[in-house]
Design an enzyme around this catalytic site. Structure first.
Site, mmCIF file in Angstrom:
data_model
loop_
_atom_site.group_PDB
_atom_site.id
_atom_site.type_symbol
_atom_site.label_atom_id
_atom_site.label_comp_id
_atom_site.label_asym_id
_atom_site.label_seq_id
_atom_site.Cartn_x
_atom_site.Cartn_y
_atom_site.Cartn_z
ATOM 1 N N TYR A 36 -38.300 22.285 -20.064
ATOM 2 C CA TYR A 36 -36.876 22.513 -19.759
ATOM 3 C C TYR A 36 -36.000 21.768 -20.768
ATOM 4 C CZ TYR A 36 -32.693 22.910 -16.759
ATOM 5 O OH TYR A 36 -31.436 23.174 -16.251
ATOM 6 N N SER A 69 -27.675 21.554 -21.132
ATOM 7 C CA SER A 69 -27.916 20.521 -20.119
ATOM 8 C C SER A 69 -27.906 19.149 -20.790
ATOM 9 C CB SER A 69 -29.284 20.760 -19.472
ATOM 10 O OG SER A 69 -29.665 19.639 -18.710
HETATM 11 P P1 NAD Z 1 -29.655 28.343 -9.564
HETATM 12 O O1 NAD Z 1 -31.140 28.430 -9.497
HETATM 13 O O2 NAD Z 1 -28.891 28.120 -8.315
HETATM 14 O O3 NAD Z 1 -29.086 29.648 -10.285
HETATM 15 C C1 NAD Z 1 -29.766 30.354 -11.267
HETATM 16 C C2 NAD Z 1 -29.640 31.833 -10.949
HETATM 17 O O4 NAD Z 1 -30.298 32.567 -11.978
HETATM 18 C C3 NAD Z 1 -30.312 32.225 -9.611
HETATM 19 O O5 NAD Z 1 -29.396 32.922 -8.796
HETATM 20 C C4 NAD Z 1 -31.468 33.122 -10.042
HETATM 21 O O6 NAD Z 1 -31.733 34.171 -9.135
HETATM 22 C C5 NAD Z 1 -30.962 33.656 -11.363
HETATM 23 N N1 NAD Z 1 -32.065 34.105 -12.227
HETATM 24 C C6 NAD Z 1 -33.287 33.528 -12.376
HETATM 25 N N2 NAD Z 1 -34.032 34.251 -13.222
HETATM 26 C C7 NAD Z 1 -33.265 35.294 -13.620
HETATM 27 C C8 NAD Z 1 -33.490 36.406 -14.466
HETATM 28 N N3 NAD Z 1 -34.656 36.576 -15.111
HETATM 29 N N4 NAD Z 1 -32.491 37.309 -14.631
HETATM 30 C C9 NAD Z 1 -31.309 37.149 -13.992
HETATM 31 N N5 NAD Z 1 -31.041 36.129 -13.163
HETATM 32 C C10 NAD Z 1 -32.016 35.217 -12.975
HETATM 33 O O7 NAD Z 1 -29.356 27.203 -10.644
HETATM 34 P P2 NAD Z 1 -28.009 26.462 -10.997
HETATM 35 O O8 NAD Z 1 -28.197 25.045 -10.662
HETATM 36 O O9 NAD Z 1 -26.828 27.201 -10.474
HETATM 37 O O10 NAD Z 1 -28.074 26.547 -12.595
HETATM 38 C C11 NAD Z 1 -27.289 27.434 -13.376
HETATM 39 C C12 NAD Z 1 -27.474 27.058 -14.837
HETATM 40 O O11 NAD Z 1 -27.080 25.706 -15.044
HETATM 41 C C13 NAD Z 1 -28.923 27.141 -15.331
HETATM 42 O O12 NAD Z 1 -28.932 27.558 -16.672
HETATM 43 C C14 NAD Z 1 -29.390 25.721 -15.240
HETATM 44 O O13 NAD Z 1 -30.471 25.486 -16.101
HETATM 45 C C15 NAD Z 1 -28.132 24.992 -15.660
HETATM 46 N N6 NAD Z 1 -28.059 23.581 -15.282
HETATM 47 C C16 NAD Z 1 -28.132 23.199 -13.983
HETATM 48 C C17 NAD Z 1 -28.049 21.838 -13.674
HETATM 49 C C18 NAD Z 1 -28.137 21.342 -12.264
HETATM 50 O O14 NAD Z 1 -28.143 20.111 -12.073
HETATM 51 N N7 NAD Z 1 -28.181 22.222 -11.270
HETATM 52 C C19 NAD Z 1 -27.882 20.894 -14.696
HETATM 53 C C20 NAD Z 1 -27.806 21.332 -16.000
HETATM 54 C C21 NAD Z 1 -27.883 22.683 -16.279
#
Ligand code: NAD
Length: 276
Positions: free
Chosen positions: A173, A160
């Site tokens: 985080y 991130s």
């Molecule tokens: P999201 O919450 O929509 O998706 C995360 C998914 O992980 C969910 O479907 C959840 O059910 C699943 N999950 C949670 N715990 C779990 C576990 N123990 N085992 C298996 N699955 C599990 O989030 P997102 O925004 O799609 O983020 C995806 C990735 O991108 C993450 O690593 C997040 O930290 C990273 N990220 C997101 C952003 C943003 O702005 N959304 C920015 C930087 C990084």
């Protein structure tokens, strides 16, 4: 991507779903793993509806037993893993402070929902560290083992923006994602002689469920934090999940076969801008 077996954790989430649909369109066979079985199956159904190949599996990235069970289903239905995308991750309110800066007034504030740095509990911090770091380490241990010695295999982690410079309020985080960037480099070196490349995406700000309450108020208007982000993003907007596709395809494909150990910002220029 033709017939490559892609294992995508957190594939039922917002960013995971977009990546899954894009790779399936390129001919990859997707194993969508998610803690939420219904979300994983829904994404797999959507891929199949569009003519692609996918299975949705319930799996917990924090349980090796659960991952091994998923692996045996993937092996029997699709074959061994070629590409692992560690997409499961996220923040938790328990690892978040209420204020950007500590003030003397904060220390006198005894409202229940107010959380200063001193109120953060280790349980919340551990949850965030485990989900992001251990949740990347365990799937890598399980699926990288079957990539060893195979050709054109790779791992893509999701770091991130906060890994480069920590974002205010979210120390757990930010620290956990910094660990992911560091681990990406470590793995790249460790696996370099057995043909597994390891890289990471560092998405900037994408408006999704995990950050919606920080970036918009209950009426959907931008919070002060939301406004600050847009002002600090030279391109002047949040990322769209589709903005991740090009870099993902590049890092998972032949075009990057001499690239390993990098973390690519996808952030509209946020990390390049000093604010002045
Ligand atoms: P999201 O919450 O929509 O998706 C995360 C998914 O992980 C969910 O479907 C959840 O059910 C699943 N999950 C949670 N715990 C779990 C576990 N123990 N085992 C298996 N699955 C599990 O989030 P997102 O925004 O799609 O983020 C995806 C990735 O991108 C993450 O690593 C997040 O930290 C990273 N990220 C997101 C952003 C943003 O702005 N959304 C920015 C930087 C990084």
């Amino acid at each position: 991507m033709d017939n490559k077996v892609v294992v995508l954790t957190g594939g039922g989430g917002v960013l995971g779903k977009t990546i899954a649909l894009a790779l399936a369109k390129k001919g990859a066979q997707l194993a969508i793993l998610d803690l939420r079985k219904d979300a994983a199956e829904k994404v797999a159904q959507e891929i199949k509806k569009q003519g692609g190949s996918a299975i949705g599996i319930a799996a917990d990235v924090l349980s090796k037993e659960s991952l091994l069970k998923a692996q045996s289903e993937i092996n029997s239905k699709l074959g061994s893993c070629d590409i692992l995308i560690n997409g499961a991750g996220g923040n938790h309110p328990k690892g978040t402070t209420s204020n950007t800066h500590l003030t003397l007034k904060d220390l006198e504030n005894n409202q229940n929902d107010f959380k200063s740095f001193f109120d953060l509990d280790t349980e919340g911090i551990q949850f965030v560290f485990n989900l992001n770091f251990i949740g990347t380490l365990l799937p890598t241990q399980v699926f990288a083992k079957e990539m060893v010695g195979k050709e054109n295999c790779c791992i893509l982690n999701i770091s991130s923006m906060n890994a480069f410079t920590p974002l205010t309020k979210i120390p757990a985080y930010s620290g956990a994602k910094a660990a992911i960037s560091n681990f990406t480099q470590w793995l790249a070196v460790h696996f370099a002689k057995v043909g597994i490349r390891v890289n990471a995406l560092a998405p900037g700000f994408f408006l999704t469920d995990q950050n919606r309450s920080l970036l918009t108020d209950s009426e959907g208007n931008p919070t002060r934090r939301g406004k600050t982000i847009i002002e600090q993003t030279p391109m002047g907007r949040y990322g769209e999940p589709e903005d991740l596709i090009g870099t993902t395809e590049w890092l998972c494909g032949e075009g990057s076969k001499f690239v390993t150990g990098i973390v690519v910002p996808i952030d509209g220029g946020f990390s390049a801008f000093s604010g002045v």
